[in-house]
Design a protein around this motif. Structure first.
Motif, short mmCIF file in Angstrom:
data_model
loop_
_atom_site.label_atom_id
_atom_site.label_comp_id
_atom_site.label_asym_id
_atom_site.label_seq_id
_atom_site.Cartn_x
_atom_site.Cartn_y
_atom_site.Cartn_z
N GLY A 208 0.81 -1.21 0.00
CA GLY A 208 0.00 0.00 0.00
C GLY A 208 0.84 1.26 0.00
N ARG A 209 1.96 1.23 0.75
CA ARG A 209 2.85 2.38 0.77
C ARG A 209 3.43 2.64 -0.61
NH1 ARG A 209 5.25 6.00 -0.08
NH2 ARG A 209 6.73 7.26 1.14
N LEU A 210 3.83 1.58 -1.30
CA LEU A 210 4.34 1.73 -2.66
C LEU A 210 3.29 2.32 -3.58
CD1 LEU A 210 6.38 1.26 -4.96
CD2 LEU A 210 5.57 -1.12 -5.06
N MET A 211 2.06 1.80 -3.50
CA MET A 211 1.02 2.23 -4.43
C MET A 211 0.46 3.61 -4.09
SD MET A 211 1.23 0.04 -6.67
CE MET A 211 0.03 0.92 -7.67
N SER A 212 0.82 4.15 -2.93
CA SER A 212 0.45 5.53 -2.63
C SER A 212 1.35 6.54 -3.32
CB SER A 212 0.50 5.78 -1.10
OG SER A 212 1.83 5.92 -0.63
N SER A 213 2.44 6.06 -3.92
CA SER A 213 3.40 6.94 -4.58
C SER A 213 2.95 7.22 -6.01
CB SER A 213 4.79 6.29 -4.61
OG SER A 213 5.24 6.03 -3.29
N SER A 214 3.02 8.48 -6.40
CA SER A 214 2.49 8.88 -7.71
C SER A 214 3.23 8.24 -8.87
CB SER A 214 2.54 10.40 -7.84
OG SER A 214 3.87 10.87 -7.85
N TYR A 215 4.47 7.81 -8.63
CA TYR A 215 5.29 7.27 -9.71
C TYR A 215 5.20 5.75 -9.83
CZ TYR A 215 8.18 7.29 -5.49
OH TYR A 215 8.61 7.16 -4.20
N ALA A 216 4.47 5.08 -8.94
CA ALA A 216 4.38 3.62 -8.99
C ALA A 216 3.45 3.20 -10.13
CB ALA A 216 3.88 3.07 -7.67
N PRO A 217 3.90 2.31 -11.03
CA PRO A 217 3.02 1.84 -12.10
C PRO A 217 1.72 1.24 -11.56
CG PRO A 217 5.28 1.18 -12.52
CD PRO A 217 5.26 1.74 -11.13
N LYS A 218 0.61 1.63 -12.15
CA LYS A 218 -0.71 1.21 -11.68
C LYS A 218 -1.16 -0.07 -12.38
CE LYS A 218 -2.26 5.36 -12.69
NZ LYS A 218 -3.11 6.57 -12.84
N PRO A 219 -2.20 -0.74 -11.84
CA PRO A 219 -2.75 -1.92 -12.52
C PRO A 219 -3.07 -1.60 -13.98
CG PRO A 219 -3.73 -1.71 -10.35
CD PRO A 219 -2.90 -0.46 -10.57
N GLY A 220 -2.72 -2.54 -14.85
CA GLY A 220 -2.88 -2.33 -16.29
C GLY A 220 -1.58 -1.96 -16.96
N ASP A 221 -0.64 -1.38 -16.21
CA ASP A 221 0.69 -1.10 -16.73
C ASP A 221 1.47 -2.42 -16.75
OD1 ASP A 221 3.61 -0.45 -16.61
OD2 ASP A 221 2.88 1.62 -16.53
N PRO A 222 2.18 -2.74 -17.83
CA PRO A 222 2.90 -4.02 -17.89
C PRO A 222 3.97 -4.17 -16.81
CG PRO A 222 3.49 -2.59 -19.73
CD PRO A 222 2.30 -1.97 -19.07
N ARG A 223 4.38 -3.07 -16.19
CA ARG A 223 5.38 -3.16 -15.12
C ARG A 223 4.76 -3.44 -13.75
NH1 ARG A 223 7.31 1.52 -18.37
NH2 ARG A 223 5.50 2.51 -17.43
N HIS A 224 3.43 -3.31 -13.62
CA HIS A 224 2.79 -3.37 -12.31
C HIS A 224 2.96 -4.72 -11.63
CE1 HIS A 224 -0.15 -2.54 -9.15
NE2 HIS A 224 -0.75 -3.69 -9.46
N GLU A 225 2.56 -5.79 -12.29
CA GLU A 225 2.64 -7.11 -11.66
C GLU A 225 4.08 -7.55 -11.42
OE1 GLU A 225 0.39 -8.82 -10.21
OE2 GLU A 225 -1.25 -7.46 -10.78
N PRO A 226 5.01 -7.37 -12.39
CA PRO A 226 6.42 -7.71 -12.09
C PRO A 226 6.96 -6.89 -10.91
CG PRO A 226 6.11 -7.51 -14.45
CD PRO A 226 4.83 -7.06 -13.82
#
Length: 259
Positions: A208-226
């Motif tokens: 959750g801390r990572l995903m609160s960051s504006s620069y973290a790739p969101k779901p749907g971005d190919p980098r998100h799951e890796p």
């Protein structure tokens, strides 16, 4: 604030509310004892976001007007702080707060400061401050080394977030020898201090801390799951008793505006 920066967190508000760190209570002690700000002084908290920094000053007895341009974040602040008698929020920016001339005793800005147009914000802060009013700027600087977890997290961001390096570079005053904050205050610069701060996070908290960051790739971005897979591996390799130490330094800069 540029227009993009006022919208960056609109779809991350829930994670921001739940997973962002609070502030050391020593911060308000510093403001009162070292800066000489009266406990009842009226505060304008600029770029107040979801209200984490405003709550710090409300709990210390200050009336606070929270200035925040992002409607979703301002609504979150209102839900958190609406029960405080001396809380008010307004839709405004650092460069155009909507507040009256000489209407506040203290201007604060926390994690949002790096998004401001620094020259225009300085002018606006001077306008809304009463004579002898003060500015206190503070933010949490995440430590990027000192433990395998901290070093690994920094490497993960640089690997998966193309936006991270650019955002990180906008924080002033973190590099050794950086005089940008003293330059911004000019002759009004008075003091700087640093407080340790930390979050002890389980894996859900870390994600959750990572995903609160504006620069973290969101779901749907190919980098998100890796990225999340790499985060899971990092957590498993570095956790102790199911937790990692997400460590910061809270940097504080105080002074008066040049008029």
């Amino acid at each position: 604030m540029n227009h993009d920066s006022t919208r960056r967190f609109t779809d991350r508000v829930a994670d921001y509310v739940k997973y962002r760190p609070t502030w050391p209570r020593e911060l308000t002690t510093f403001v009162h004892a070292e800066c000489g700000v009266a406990p009842g002084a009226r505060v304008a908290d600029i770029g107040a976001g979801t209200g984490i920094s405003s709550k710090l000053f409300l709990d210390a007895g200050h009336p606070v007007v929270a200035v925040e341009p992002n409607a979703a974040m301002r609504d979150a602040a209102d839900r958190l702080l609406g029960g405080y008698e001396h809380y008010l929020s307004v839709a405004g920016t650092a460069e155009a707060t909507t507040l009256d001339d000489a209407s506040v005793d203290l201007v604060t800005a926390a994690q949002a400061f790096h998004w401001f147009d620094k020259a225009l914000a300085h002018r606006e802060f001077a306008r809304i401050l009463k004579p002898r009013g003060q500015i206190v700027l503070f933010w949490n600087s995440r430590l990027v080394d000192g433990s395998p977890f901290l070093a690994g997290y920094e490497a993960l961001l640089r690997r998966f977030s193309p936006d991270y390096a650019g955002v990180a570079a906008t924080y002033p005053g973190d590099a050794p020898g950086d005089t940008s904050m003293a330059d911004w205050f000019g002759d009004g610069f008075e003091r700087k201090t640093v407080f340790p701060n930390a979050q002890m996070l389980d894996f859900d908290g870390l994600r959750g801390r990572l995903m609160s960051s504006s620069y973290a790739p969101k779901p749907g971005d190919p980098r998100h799951e890796p990225m999340l897979d790499a985060l899971r591996t990092l957590f498993d390799e570095t956790q102790q008793d199911g937790l990692v130490n997400f460590a910061y330094e809270t940097r504080v800069y105080a002074g008066r505006p040049q008029r």
